[in-house]
Write an enzyme that holds these catalytic residues in place. Structure first.
Site, PDB file in Angstrom:
ATOM      1  N   LYS A 137       0.678  -0.880  -0.109  1.00  0.00           N
ATOM      2  CA  LYS A 137       0.211  -0.034  -0.020  1.00  0.00           C
ATOM      3  C   LYS A 137       0.741   1.139  -0.016  1.00  0.00           C
ATOM      4  CE  LYS A 137      -4.180  -1.979   2.182  1.00  0.00           C
ATOM      5  NZ  LYS A 137      -3.855  -3.455   2.512  1.00  0.00           N
ATOM      6  N   ARG A 138       2.076   1.382  -0.790  1.00  0.00           N
ATOM      7  CA  ARG A 138       2.523   2.420  -0.867  1.00  0.00           C
ATOM      8  C   ARG A 138       2.084   3.574  -1.923  1.00  0.00           C
ATOM      9  NH1 ARG A 138       4.734  -0.373   3.201  1.00  0.00           N
ATOM     10  NH2 ARG A 138       6.751  -0.650   3.179  1.00  0.00           N
TER      11      ARG A 138
END
Lengths: 306, 306
Positions: A105-106
């Site tokens: 989830k960058r």
């Protein structure tokens, strides 16, 4: 990449992914003891327990599933030894022929997202040499920063044949707080979904794009709507089982041919041995309990989507 | 924690933070050579160059500044050796008395955000022992998942006296794509700002909360509006200098007493030696060039806000 995933799903009739999100209390006492005997009650000891645990789960389930999804936070919490355990997990799963979806989830401004994309999916240059540091197959991406935060991931998908899943509608209880807000005709998650289509337009392989979407099992109505709105996006569906989603909720996430989505279960599989239902396996046979939980999940999902 | 930051800013008359976001091409040849001579053109070599570079920048600037902001992506791109360099950077800066703002932009469902919060700011339990794996002072957080994704960070701020900055309006060109969408009376970034107030209400220390906000220097009108909307949130302001913001744009981010915001510059400081303006320092004196760039930035910002 997405074709490899679709092929693996079809061959195994298994639109499921096992979430390798090991909390220490999911890990049976005998494994923790062995790891702590070696390294003490240290971050290294925790990381060793995680690796031993993961290997046994993977060994017991690999032939049934196309992919795994390690949640990097569960490794990052143990600092550097944890990150080493993450990397060993990625490598071990790839050696076993599994597709690895890095749940990272960058998402950041362009140059920074570029660094994340290079590190997790792509290649980084050091002088004349280049390396693929974490080298997962696919990754999850947060869209809050807009196109220039996602584009570097899209570029790496293209140059290195990788895939991403962009958060559209997440499975957690408060996901609606921002994602469901509506501006006039459409909600935020719908606006993100439209961008998923745009970002993925150049990355088609057959019916699907290497840019997919995350839509939580806990919101089946929205799943149905988003399936129609993003016809070429593979949907990664978290929230099955412990988070509340069930097989019958999931039909709408799939196309009629049974493709188009892949459902994740983490705790429900890897901590199966702790459930009443699988208690007969005992802590000693936690891998077999996980295997049975995968079989039960497959039965539930196949009944709903095939 | 926020009181410590306010105090350090006041004492040094320096509402600035240096972004330690080392790209290899910011690092002078002599440093890279020394690192590569020791470790080869490897990830370990890159990490060593990063550490050597950071130490010299920090040594040259620490007495002028209250805080640094390492962008973890720039370390993560070099895999495990990169993460080790990140941790060494955090520790080195804290030993020098600097407050470390970990620019990690993490955010996930509750239990997962809990793991990130524990790993980066808080404490993780291993058997009878507990550890603070990365132990930064403050961190940036992505709000896309809503309250249950932010709450674990808020809890760790409370239990471990740490602080966070929630992304409200980011500095990048496409930040408006989702953040500026308006639902009826308010935009997404305004809705997030209101939640920043709510999340921070229990974490007040004097005038400010340990829950702050990120608002880009590149959007000065919104900065002024958000300053008023979040009276108790310290604002972390990226995008100064190379991204386009200037001192005179920044007055609106501050309260009248010169508090309330801290402005980040990364490339403009750490790669100062590569700019025409500081070229007389030469690559050999890159630390001194960075120090001069901090002095110039302080002059620019003090003129605008004091």
């Amino acid at each position: 990449m997405i074709n490899r995933l679709v092929k693996a799903i079809s061959e195994k009739k298994a639109p499921v992914v096992v979430g390798l999100d090991p909390m220490l209390d999911y890990i049976p006492e005998q494994i923790r003891k062995e790891a702590f005997d070696k390294y003490g009650e240290t971050l290294e000891g925790a990381a060793e327990a995680v690796i031993m645990f993961n290997r046994e789960i993977v060994d017991a389930t690999a032939e049934l599933i196309p992919a795994v999804k390690p949640q990097i936070a569960m490794y990052e919490q143990f600092g550097i030894p944890g990150i080493i355990a993450y990397k060993k997990t990625v490598d071990y799963c790839r050696e076993k022929g599994l597709i690895v979806i890095a749940d990272i989830k960058r998402g950041d401004i362009g140059s920074t997202s570029g660094a994340y994309a290079a590190g997790h999916l792509g290649r980084v240059q050091v002088g004349e040499k280049s390396y693929m540091p974490f080298d997962a197959d696919m990754a999850t991406v947060n869209p809050y920063l807009g196109t220039d935060g996602v584009k570097p991931f899209v570029d790496v998908c293209k140059s290195c044949d990788k895939g991403i899943f962009v958060l559209v509608k997440t499975s957690n209880p408060s996901s609606g707080e921002f994602q469901d807000r509506s501006f006039g005709e459409e909600t935020l998650y719908e606006a993100v979904a439209d961008q998923v289509n745009a970002w993925g337009a150049d990355l088609m392989e057959g019916e699907y794009s290497n840019v997919g979407a995350v839509v939580g099992a806990t919101y089946p109505e929205m799943g149905r709507e988003l399936r129609a709105r993003m016809p070429h996006a593979y949907i990664l569906v978290p929230g099955y089982g412990v988070q509340g989603g069930t097989g019958k909720d999931l039909a709408g996430f799939f196309h009629k041919n049974g493709l188009g989505a892949i459902v994740n279960s983490s705790r429900g599989i890897i901590a199966a041995w702790k459930q009443e239902k699988y208690s007969s396996y005992g802590a000693a046979n936690f891998g077999e309990a996980s295997r049975k939980a995968v079989e039960d999940m497959l039965e539930d999902i196949r009944a709903a989507v095939y």
